[in-house]
Scaffold this active site. Structure first.
Site, PDB file in Angstrom:
ATOM      1  N   HIS A  70       6.472 -11.769   6.051  1.00  0.00           N
ATOM      2  CA  HIS A  70       6.094 -11.752   4.221  1.00  0.00           C
ATOM      3  C   HIS A  70       7.498 -11.067   3.616  1.00  0.00           C
ATOM      4  O   HIS A  70       8.642 -11.102   4.552  1.00  0.00           O
ATOM      5  CB  HIS A  70       5.289 -10.986   4.684  1.00  0.00           C
ATOM      6  CG  HIS A  70       5.839  -9.227   5.305  1.00  0.00           C
ATOM      7  ND1 HIS A  70       5.679  -9.272   6.938  1.00  0.00           N
ATOM      8  CD2 HIS A  70       6.002  -7.771   4.916  1.00  0.00           C
ATOM      9  CE1 HIS A  70       6.019  -8.178   6.998  1.00  0.00           C
ATOM     10  NE2 HIS A  70       6.426  -8.067   6.320  1.00  0.00           N
ATOM     11  N   LEU A  71       7.551 -11.650   2.864  1.00  0.00           N
ATOM     12  CA  LEU A  71       8.681 -11.346   2.024  1.00  0.00           C
ATOM     13  C   LEU A  71       8.332  -9.814   1.098  1.00  0.00           C
ATOM     14  O   LEU A  71       7.803 -10.202   0.476  1.00  0.00           O
ATOM     15  CB  LEU A  71       9.581 -11.772   1.013  1.00  0.00           C
ATOM     16  CG  LEU A  71       9.398 -13.539   1.569  1.00  0.00           C
ATOM     17  CD1 LEU A  71       9.832 -14.142   0.190  1.00  0.00           C
ATOM     18  CD2 LEU A  71      11.067 -13.547   2.161  1.00  0.00           C
ATOM     19  N   HIS A  72       9.347  -8.794   0.831  1.00  0.00           N
ATOM     20  CA  HIS A  72       8.931  -7.868   0.667  1.00  0.00           C
ATOM     21  C   HIS A  72       9.781  -8.079  -1.093  1.00  0.00           C
ATOM     22  O   HIS A  72      10.974  -8.337  -1.126  1.00  0.00           O
ATOM     23  CB  HIS A  72       9.521  -6.072   1.118  1.00  0.00           C
ATOM     24  CG  HIS A  72       9.445  -5.532   1.732  1.00  0.00           C
ATOM     25  ND1 HIS A  72       8.042  -5.245   2.086  1.00  0.00           N
ATOM     26  CD2 HIS A  72       9.187  -6.449   3.306  1.00  0.00           C
ATOM     27  CE1 HIS A  72       8.327  -4.752   3.581  1.00  0.00           C
ATOM     28  NE2 HIS A  72       8.530  -5.299   3.789  1.00  0.00           N
ATOM     29  N   ILE A 131       0.846  -1.077  -0.005  1.00  0.00           N
ATOM     30  CA  ILE A 131      -0.104  -0.174   0.116  1.00  0.00           C
ATOM     31  C   ILE A 131       0.859   0.801  -0.029  1.00  0.00           C
ATOM     32  O   ILE A 131       0.013   2.191  -0.664  1.00  0.00           O
ATOM     33  CB  ILE A 131      -0.913   0.202   0.899  1.00  0.00           C
ATOM     34  CG1 ILE A 131      -2.128   1.143   1.424  1.00  0.00           C
ATOM     35  CG2 ILE A 131      -0.262   0.464   2.390  1.00  0.00           C
ATOM     36  CD1 ILE A 131      -3.432   0.189   1.789  1.00  0.00           C
TER      37      ILE A 131
HETATM   38  P1  5GP Z   1       7.362  -4.690   7.218  1.00  0.00           P
HETATM   39  O1  5GP Z   1       7.084  -2.958   7.802  1.00  0.00           O
HETATM   40  O2  5GP Z   1       6.099  -5.508   8.410  1.00  0.00           O
HETATM   41  O3  5GP Z   1       8.174  -5.025   7.037  1.00  0.00           O
HETATM   42  O4  5GP Z   1       6.101  -4.921   6.228  1.00  0.00           O
HETATM   43  C1  5GP Z   1       4.799  -3.933   6.372  1.00  0.00           C
HETATM   44  C2  5GP Z   1       4.157  -3.566   4.921  1.00  0.00           C
HETATM   45  O5  5GP Z   1       3.297  -3.457   4.479  1.00  0.00           O
HETATM   46  C3  5GP Z   1       4.379  -2.272   4.464  1.00  0.00           C
HETATM   47  O6  5GP Z   1       5.376  -2.076   4.067  1.00  0.00           O
HETATM   48  C4  5GP Z   1       3.507  -1.242   4.655  1.00  0.00           C
HETATM   49  O7  5GP Z   1       3.360  -0.390   3.682  1.00  0.00           O
HETATM   50  C5  5GP Z   1       2.934  -2.693   4.103  1.00  0.00           C
HETATM   51  N1  5GP Z   1       1.342  -2.733   4.065  1.00  0.00           N
HETATM   52  C6  5GP Z   1       0.751  -2.219   5.496  1.00  0.00           C
HETATM   53  N2  5GP Z   1      -0.807  -2.005   5.337  1.00  0.00           N
HETATM   54  C7  5GP Z   1      -0.751  -2.960   4.092  1.00  0.00           C
HETATM   55  C8  5GP Z   1      -2.235  -3.204   3.957  1.00  0.00           C
HETATM   56  O8  5GP Z   1      -3.029  -2.475   4.569  1.00  0.00           O
HETATM   57  N3  5GP Z   1      -2.501  -3.359   2.697  1.00  0.00           N
HETATM   58  C9  5GP Z   1      -0.999  -3.683   1.904  1.00  0.00           C
HETATM   59  N4  5GP Z   1      -1.808  -3.479   0.589  1.00  0.00           N
HETATM   60  N5  5GP Z   1       0.568  -2.898   2.405  1.00  0.00           N
HETATM   61  C10 5GP Z   1       0.045  -2.677   3.966  1.00  0.00           C
END
Ligand code: 5GP
Length: 114
Positions: free
Chosen positions: A100-102, A32
């Site tokens: 999760h993988l980015h 997002i």
């Molecule tokens: P983290 O910081 O946990 O490695 O990555 C979480 C990711 O999830 C972030 O890049 C953030 O932008 C994304 N994200 C958070 N909430 C949502 C959502 O409701 N929908 C989508 N598609 N991505 C989200």
């Protein structure tokens, strides 16, 4: 403290996301708040809160996530390269308690990461 597991809600179709791939084990959808021209998240259906909690029973699942990432990278036109990121716990920037993988691509990346 990590936020609610919004990814479980996406997997269960309780909230919308731009899903680009699904199978029995995982799904992939656009982030997002993209940090690159292409930024996709690949998540297992199984809830694993952090990378620190993976175990032997997850071996095939984790391999599967990587195979999906590689296939998606090709399909998304990232033949020149891409970056895979997995943040583990708050110190590394993890905000959603669901492994999760980015998959990031479409620009050059620097090293070391921030
Ligand atoms: P983290 O910081 O946990 O490695 O990555 C979480 C990711 O999830 C972030 O890049 C953030 O932008 C994304 N994200 C958070 N909430 C949502 C959502 O409701 N929908 C989508 N598609 N991505 C989200």
């Amino acid at each position: 403290m990590l936020a609610d597991n919004i990814f479980l809600k996406i997997a269960n179709k309780q909230i919308p996301a731009k899903i680009i791939y699904e199978d029995d084990l995982c799904l992939a959808f656009h982030d997002i708040n993209p940090q690159a021209p292409m930024h996709v998240l690949i998540i297992p259906r199984k809830v694993i809160a952090t990378h620190a909690e993976i175990s032997e029973v997850d071996r095939d699942l984790l391999g599967h996530l990587h195979l999906v990432a590689a296939k998606l990278a090709q399909q998304l036109g990232l033949q020149e390269g891409y970056r895979l990121v997995l943040n583990c716990k708050e110190l590394a920037g993890q905000t959603v308690p669901h492994l999760h993988l980015h998959l990031l691509g479409g620009r050059a990346f620097t090293w070391p990461p921030g």
